[in-house]
Design an enzyme around this catalytic site. Structure first.
Site, PDB file in Angstrom:
ATOM      1  N   LYS A 200       0.999  -1.443  -0.159  1.00 15.34           N
ATOM      2  CA  LYS A 200       0.078  -0.452   0.165  1.00 15.34           C
ATOM      3  C   LYS A 200       0.906   1.172   0.020  1.00 15.34           C
ATOM      4  O   LYS A 200       1.510   1.099   0.857  1.00 15.34           O
ATOM      5  CB  LYS A 200      -0.731  -0.709   1.282  1.00 15.34           C
ATOM      6  CG  LYS A 200      -1.140   1.053   1.548  1.00 15.34           C
ATOM      7  CD  LYS A 200      -2.553   1.313   0.482  1.00 15.34           C
ATOM      8  CE  LYS A 200      -3.692   0.669  -0.015  1.00 15.34           C
ATOM      9  NZ  LYS A 200      -4.754   0.696  -1.299  1.00 15.34           N
ATOM     10  N   ASN A 230      -3.250   4.860  -4.622  1.00 14.88           N
ATOM     11  CA  ASN A 230      -4.692   4.772  -4.630  1.00 14.88           C
ATOM     12  C   ASN A 230      -4.579   6.243  -5.225  1.00 14.88           C
ATOM     13  O   ASN A 230      -5.371   7.228  -4.183  1.00 14.88           O
ATOM     14  CB  ASN A 230      -5.089   5.477  -2.974  1.00 14.88           C
ATOM     15  CG  ASN A 230      -5.656   3.789  -2.227  1.00 14.88           C
ATOM     16  OD1 ASN A 230      -4.814   3.409  -1.239  1.00 14.88           O
ATOM     17  ND2 ASN A 230      -6.410   3.220  -2.993  1.00 14.88           N
ATOM     18  N   ASN A 276      -9.384  -0.259  -8.528  1.00 16.17           N
ATOM     19  CA  ASN A 276     -10.049  -0.464  -6.799  1.00 16.17           C
ATOM     20  C   ASN A 276     -10.751   0.795  -7.215  1.00 16.17           C
ATOM     21  O   ASN A 276     -11.884   1.387  -5.803  1.00 16.17           O
ATOM     22  CB  ASN A 276     -10.070  -1.353  -5.857  1.00 16.17           C
ATOM     23  CG  ASN A 276      -8.690  -0.710  -5.423  1.00 16.17           C
ATOM     24  OD1 ASN A 276      -7.814  -0.852  -4.877  1.00 16.17           O
ATOM     25  ND2 ASN A 276     -10.101   0.454  -4.481  1.00 16.17           N
ATOM     26  N   HIS A 327     -10.334  -7.444  -5.305  1.00  7.28           N
ATOM     27  CA  HIS A 327     -10.010  -6.292  -3.636  1.00  7.28           C
ATOM     28  C   HIS A 327     -10.374  -6.266  -2.202  1.00  7.28           C
ATOM     29  O   HIS A 327     -11.319  -7.458  -2.065  1.00  7.28           O
ATOM     30  CB  HIS A 327     -10.801  -4.574  -4.598  1.00  7.28           C
ATOM     31  CG  HIS A 327     -10.518  -3.368  -3.141  1.00  7.28           C
ATOM     32  ND1 HIS A 327     -11.994  -3.192  -2.461  1.00  7.28           N
ATOM     33  CD2 HIS A 327     -10.101  -2.279  -3.179  1.00  7.28           C
ATOM     34  CE1 HIS A 327     -11.693  -2.293  -2.091  1.00  7.28           C
ATOM     35  NE2 HIS A 327     -10.514  -2.439  -1.869  1.00  7.28           N
TER      36      HIS A 327
HETATM   37  O1  GKR Z   1      -6.981  -0.602   3.832  1.00  9.88           O
HETATM   38  O2  GKR Z   1      -5.928   1.736   3.765  1.00  9.88           O
HETATM   39  C1  GKR Z   1      -6.721   0.556   2.956  1.00  9.88           C
HETATM   40  C2  GKR Z   1      -7.148   0.484   1.642  1.00  9.88           C
HETATM   41  O3  GKR Z   1      -5.778   1.553   1.205  1.00  9.88           O
HETATM   42  C3  GKR Z   1      -7.972  -0.181   1.361  1.00  9.88           C
HETATM   43  O4  GKR Z   1      -9.105   1.710   2.166  1.00  9.88           O
HETATM   44  C4  GKR Z   1      -8.138   0.288  -0.039  1.00  9.88           C
HETATM   45  O5  GKR Z   1      -9.360   0.437  -0.436  1.00  9.88           O
HETATM   46  O6  GKR Z   1      -7.267  -1.885   0.288  1.00  9.88           O
HETATM   47  C5  GKR Z   1      -7.840  -0.824  -0.767  1.00  9.88           C
HETATM   48  C6  GKR Z   1      -7.141  -0.730  -1.884  1.00  9.88           C
HETATM   49  O7  GKR Z   1      -6.711  -1.555  -2.655  1.00  9.88           O
HETATM   50  O8  GKR Z   1      -6.864  -0.081  -2.415  1.00  9.88           O
HETATM   51 MG    MG Z   2      -6.573  -0.451  -4.713  1.00  9.66          MG
END
Ligand code: GKR
Ligand code: MG
Length: 429
Positions: A200, A230, A276, A327
């Site tokens: 992430k 993201n 996603n 996702h």
């Molecule tokens: O859990 O912080 C998180 C992720 O960033 C999640 O909110 C995302 O929706 O896992 C997700 C992603 O792949 O973007």
């Molecule tokens: Mg993602």
């Protein structure tokens, strides 16, 4: 003569709070507790089915209303659930809405809200039906094409602890640099056997995240790696990162916000892009596919509307030659069971699915899933193959009653540590 179709005689939506570590993302950090909603349906033959979805206020409100509306319905009436949800809640369809900061799942629309709630009732109904018939959910979906579903180790930059007292603690320690990320991955590999990793990103300046991916590539030669900021980067930054990591990444996930930006990154680099965020509902498919903005759609049965809707998404992707993966968001074992069943029936699933489940130390099922070689076995037991742990459900519901956390808010959680923090504009770098 056909046997009578069982009818739903009782349904409920129980809010719970589950502990969550301080995982960092582009918006901020996870709060100590995350709301989820556990749905139950019971039929006139005494079968009970379970489902799990988001527990934030608007989801819970709709789930509570829908729980009243499904009483009396045939447990097989899955195609009518969406209309029932719209009329139960007095909602009008609304596909045009703003980016949803809660959970980084693209645009917030009523359609997605409805689909997210419907998914839990669809799955609970399939669970109850499977229990009645003595058949696993995958059999109700046409039958599994694999016996185990592979998942990817979901790496997060994280703090050792939340900056508040009343918070869950764990022994993972901090991961704030390449060494920390590699150490986290090594523990994931040892404990769960994951053969691929997703980091992430969007947390630190891109060069630091490039360094973390390169450190992972050195520590795990030949392993499949993904990076997901993201939508945290401009097109120019995305192009730079994609070129720098060319040959190192399995795919790059949502480097930049929006279809136009994603299409430009693809056009300028040829990189495989997953999402996603820009394709999160059927309505978003035509423009994104026409622009070649995404080559891998990360399905999520929660907001795509359930397990049958996920198969419909798979058909769209198959038609347009777009790949499918999965996702996740913070979730427990009922969701993991549903993810595993649906992943087992989609022949074209070629990538390991995402899951947050290893980050949760609690569950509401009596026998939490075991990851072997990074995979979860597809259950052949009736229904989802999980049993609700009523004591655990009561404990996590009592926590929800006692605490005031109601909605996921990563920005507010970050503000506790950094009082000046505001929601960063995307792209950030
Ligand atoms: O859990 O912080 C998180 C992720 O960033 C999640 O909110 C995302 O929706 O896992 C997700 C992603 O792949 O973007
Ligand atoms: Mg993602």
């Amino acid at each position: 003569m056909a046997r009578p179709i069982p009818r739903i005689v009782r349904a409920s939506a129980t809010p719970i709070l589950i502990g969550d570590p301080p995982l960092l993302n582009v918006l901020g950090v996870h709060q100590p507790y995350t709301p989820r909603c556990i749905v139950e349906v019971e039929t006139d033959e005494g079968a009970i089915g379970v489902g799990e979805t988001y527990g934030d206020t608007e989801y819970l409100t709709l789930a509570t209303t829908l729980a009243e509306s499904v009483v009396g319905q045939p447990v097989t009436a899955l195609n009518g659930l969406t209309d029932l949800a719209y009329s139960a809640a007095g909602l009008a369809d609304d596909a045009a809405a703003e980016f949803d900061p809660a959970g980084l799942r693209g645009r917030r629309t009523k359609t997605k809200l409805v689909r997210s709630v419907v998914s839990a009732f669809e799955i609970a109904s399939l669970d109850a039906l499977g229990t009645t018939l003595g058949l696993p959910v995958h059999a109700l979906l046409g039958g599994k094409v694999r016996d185990a579903v592979e998942y990817s180790g979901y790496l997060f930059y994280r703090w050792a602890n939340h900056p508040v007292d009343a918070a869950p603690v764990d022994d993972w320690g901090a991961a704030l640099d390449p060494e920390g990320v590699v150490a986290q991955a090594k523990r994931f590999a040892t404990d769960y056997g994951f053969g691929s990793f997703k980091l992430k990103g969007g947390v630190f300046p891109p060069d630091e995240e490039i360094a973390a991916i390169k450190a992972l590539a050195r520590a795990f030669p030949g392993q499949l790696l993904r990076l997901d900021p993201n939508g945290g980067w401009t097109v120019a930054t995305s192009v730079r990162v994609a070129n720098d990591l060319d040959g190192t990444l399995e795919y790059l996930e949502d480097p930049t916000p929006g279809v136009t930006g994603m299409a430009e990154v693809r056009h300028r680099t040829g990189a495989l892009l997953a999402t996603n965020m820009v394709v999160t509902s059927f309505e978003e498919i035509p423009a994104a596919f026409a622009a070649d903005a995404v080559q891998v759609v990360l399905s999520d049965h929660h907001y795509w509307g359930g397990l049958t809707a996920t198969r419909e998404l798979a058909a769209h992707c198959r038609t347009y030659g777009v790949a499918l993966s999965m996702h996740s968001n913070t979730h427990l074992g009922i969701s993991l069971a549903a993810m595993t069943h649906v992943a087992s029936v989609v022949p074209e699933l070629r990538y390991a699915c995402d899951t947050h489940r290893p980050w949760q130390t609690e569950d509401v099922i009596t026998e939490p899933h075991v990851f072997r070689n990074g995979a979860v076995d597809v259950s052949d037991s009736p229904g989802l193959g999980v049993e609700l742990d009523r004591d655990a459900l009561a404990t996590l519901h009592e926590r929800w009653q006692r605490m005031d956390a109601r909605d996921r808010d990563d920005v507010a959680a970050m503000r506790i540590a950094e009082p000046e923090w505001t929601q960063p504009p995307l792209p950030r770098w």
